[in-house]
Design an enzyme around this catalytic site. Sequence first.
Site, short mmCIF file in Angstrom:
data_model
loop_
_atom_site.label_atom_id
_atom_site.label_comp_id
_atom_site.label_asym_id
_atom_site.label_seq_id
_atom_site.Cartn_x
_atom_site.Cartn_y
_atom_site.Cartn_z
N LYS A 22 -1.55 -25.97 -0.04
CA LYS A 22 -2.63 -25.23 -1.03
C LYS A 22 -1.90 -24.05 -1.57
O LYS A 22 -2.01 -23.96 -2.87
CB LYS A 22 -3.89 -25.01 -0.18
N ASN A 23 -1.38 -23.22 -0.97
CA ASN A 23 -0.85 -22.08 -1.52
C ASN A 23 0.32 -22.06 -2.28
O ASN A 23 0.91 -21.29 -2.79
CB ASN A 23 -0.62 -21.03 -0.30
N ARG A 92 -9.88 -16.50 -5.18
CA ARG A 92 -9.28 -15.33 -5.75
C ARG A 92 -8.03 -15.77 -6.45
O ARG A 92 -7.35 -15.13 -7.31
CB ARG A 92 -8.93 -14.56 -4.40
N CYS A 116 -13.87 -9.65 -0.68
CA CYS A 116 -14.14 -10.92 -0.19
C CYS A 116 -14.30 -10.65 1.45
O CYS A 116 -14.20 -9.54 1.93
CB CYS A 116 -12.78 -12.01 -0.42
N ARG A 121 -8.65 -6.46 -0.51
CA ARG A 121 -7.42 -7.29 -1.15
C ARG A 121 -7.41 -6.95 -2.93
O ARG A 121 -7.62 -7.83 -3.73
CB ARG A 121 -8.10 -8.79 -1.13
N PRO A 122 -6.93 -5.66 -3.03
CA PRO A 122 -6.98 -5.31 -4.55
C PRO A 122 -5.67 -6.13 -5.30
O PRO A 122 -5.08 -6.89 -4.61
CB PRO A 122 -6.50 -3.89 -4.29
N VAL A 123 -5.76 -6.01 -6.60
CA VAL A 123 -4.58 -6.81 -7.24
C VAL A 123 -3.90 -5.80 -8.13
O VAL A 123 -3.30 -5.94 -9.00
CB VAL A 123 -5.19 -7.73 -8.37
N ASP A 124 -3.92 -4.38 -7.43
CA ASP A 124 -3.01 -3.32 -8.27
C ASP A 124 -1.59 -3.44 -8.40
O ASP A 124 -1.01 -3.29 -9.32
CB ASP A 124 -3.38 -1.77 -7.63
N GLN A 125 -1.09 -4.33 -7.43
CA GLN A 125 0.48 -4.55 -7.57
C GLN A 125 0.93 -5.41 -8.96
O GLN A 125 1.74 -5.53 -9.38
CB GLN A 125 0.97 -4.88 -6.11
N ASP A 307 -2.25 -16.27 8.30
CA ASP A 307 -3.32 -17.54 8.11
C ASP A 307 -3.36 -18.54 9.31
O ASP A 307 -4.25 -19.56 9.26
CB ASP A 307 -2.76 -18.41 6.76
N ILE A 329 -2.12 -7.67 8.08
CA ILE A 329 -2.28 -7.95 6.70
C ILE A 329 -3.40 -7.73 5.97
O ILE A 329 -3.66 -7.09 5.15
CB ILE A 329 -1.83 -9.35 6.53
N ARG A 399 -12.34 -25.70 1.16
CA ARG A 399 -11.42 -25.22 0.53
C ARG A 399 -9.87 -25.50 0.54
O ARG A 399 -9.07 -25.34 -0.24
CB ARG A 399 -11.53 -23.73 0.32
C1 UD1 Z 1 -1.81 -15.12 -0.02
C2 UD1 Z 1 -2.23 -16.23 0.32
C3 UD1 Z 1 -3.17 -16.24 1.55
C4 UD1 Z 1 -2.68 -15.34 2.66
C5 UD1 Z 1 -1.93 -14.08 2.25
C6 UD1 Z 1 -0.97 -13.31 3.24
C7 UD1 Z 1 -2.69 -17.75 -1.65
C8 UD1 Z 1 -2.96 -18.35 -2.69
N1 UD1 Z 1 -2.97 -17.08 -0.61
O1 UD1 Z 1 -2.90 -14.36 -0.57
O2 UD1 Z 1 -3.49 -17.41 1.99
O3 UD1 Z 1 -3.53 -15.07 3.64
O4 UD1 Z 1 -1.07 -14.38 0.99
O5 UD1 Z 1 0.10 -14.26 3.53
O6 UD1 Z 1 -1.00 -17.98 -1.57
N2 UD1 Z 1 -2.49 -6.13 -1.67
C9 UD1 Z 1 -2.74 -5.03 -2.33
N3 UD1 Z 1 -2.65 -4.90 -3.59
C10 UD1 Z 1 -1.98 -6.05 -4.50
C11 UD1 Z 1 -1.83 -7.26 -3.86
C12 UD1 Z 1 -2.09 -7.32 -2.46
O7 UD1 Z 1 -3.18 -3.97 -1.70
O8 UD1 Z 1 -1.92 -5.99 -5.52
C13 UD1 Z 1 -2.69 -6.15 -0.21
C14 UD1 Z 1 -3.74 -7.06 0.35
O9 UD1 Z 1 -5.05 -6.48 0.24
C15 UD1 Z 1 -3.41 -7.54 1.86
C16 UD1 Z 1 -1.66 -7.55 1.47
O10 UD1 Z 1 -1.64 -6.76 0.25
O11 UD1 Z 1 -3.72 -6.48 2.56
C17 UD1 Z 1 -1.28 -8.73 1.38
O12 UD1 Z 1 -2.02 -9.63 0.44
P1 UD1 Z 1 -1.19 -10.90 -0.53
O13 UD1 Z 1 0.15 -11.24 -0.11
O14 UD1 Z 1 -1.38 -10.28 -2.08
O15 UD1 Z 1 -2.31 -11.88 -0.33
P2 UD1 Z 1 -2.55 -13.00 -1.42
O16 UD1 Z 1 -1.44 -13.31 -2.22
O17 UD1 Z 1 -4.06 -12.65 -1.92
#
Ligand code: UD1
Length: 419
Positions: A22-23, A92, A116, A121-125, A307, A329, A399
């Site tokens: 899936k990922n 997401r 969630c 789980r922010p997307v700031d990066q 996961d 994580i 899912r």
């Molecule tokens: C992906 C996987 C998910 C898995 C996760 C961690 C997909 C579609 N999903 O999710 O199944 O559980 O990796 O292996 O591939 N973070 C920030 N800012 C950001 C991005 C991330 O603070 O901009 C934090 C998150 O809150 C979390 C950590 O970084 O604590 C890791 O998250 P991330 O690797 O981004 O997870 P996803 O890519 O959403």
Amino acid sequence: MDKLRIEGGHRLSGNLRVAGAKNAALPIMAAALLTSEELRLDNVARLADTATMGRLLAGLGVAVERDGQSYALRAARLGSVEAPYDLVKTMRAAILVLGPLLAREGSARVSLPGGCAIGARPVDQHLKGLQALGAELTIEQGYIVARRSGAGRLRGARIVTDMVTVTGTENLMMAATLADGETIIENAAREPEVADLAACLNAMGARVRGAGTDRIVIEGVERLHGATHRIMPDRIETATFLVAAAAAGGDITLEGTAPDTLDAVLDKLREAGARIETAADTIRLRMDQRPRAVSLRTEPYPAFPTDAQAQFLALNCIADGVARITENIFENRFMHVLELQRLGASIDIDGHTAIVRGIDHLSGATVMATDLRASASLVIAGLVARGQTTVERTYHLDRGYEEMERRLASLGARIERVR
Ligand code: UD1
């Protein structure tokens, strides 16, 4: 709403084919936005999430044709650059269209995912990296509104992410394929799914090196072309079936999988007492004893995957000994603990760590799934519990797992879906 009804106490045996990851499928489907030519994908699991990504792409104007596990995606011309809230809130990973849209169309409007069940789980990066590539970003009415500054392409940059982010790395990698000049992503996620995306992008004419390491170098090209790509096997699905057999006991062989992506998981299963043999694309697991407790800490790849944390937590509930499971994580990924306690499990939470005292047996009850991997842990618990367990809210499971109940039943589990 569908439920799963499980009668516990039956060993698992037989062979099972693992689905495509899936990922890996989700970012690779989004990569179709980067070219006007056709991207053909094989081994795409039939999941709610891949269907949602298909709907999202169709809404953007991509011609989406599905035949079983194959997709043909053609983004000849896009009619929209918007990922609406309704889709993003159910998945997401919809954020993965942001980088490609910006690179190809010069603009994007993607709903902010919001909270969630497993944490903030922010997307700031993602945003910080895209800004470095020359995007102008604002937040308007709950949407990320992104524009390429100036008339030209995005421009290559050196990006160091504050933490390891999987979809963040993927978004930036995709955006950089069409940028002007070289992009370097430092502290990149090393997950195999990132490498699978890079392989697909390179088949489309991109110049990506180093995917699978923490430093990815992308030489921007003017355009990408069509390609055919086979999605890698799902290592988390593999882990889930292996843990199920390790907990319930039995002898199973998983086919079409990638043992070399599962080192940390296989080590822990061996520590629990399972006998494991691997070949190029198969894994056989035999378990004839009560599992031993296994402690673990989740970390980015190649360490133990978050996961698979919930599934191992379920196994520890009936193991011999005490396990410490530390989640590094996500901040709120122990939602399954309360439900497992309803089955009689003995678990204490201390900050990021769950302390699990193995007991002789769980006893069946009705439990509620809260997220995808939590659901898998409840199914595993149901397989080993005495009596009947009902897992409600199976839509979480759907899912990420293709026909979980039919496939577990093919291994001898007593499990059925109640509509
Ligand atoms: C992906 C996987 C998910 C898995 C996760 C961690 C997909 C579609 N999903 O999710 O199944 O559980 O990796 O292996 O591939 N973070 C920030 N800012 C950001 C991005 C991330 O603070 O901009 C934090 C998150 O809150 C979390 C950590 O970084 O604590 C890791 O998250 P991330 O690797 O981004 O997870 P996803 O890519 O959403």
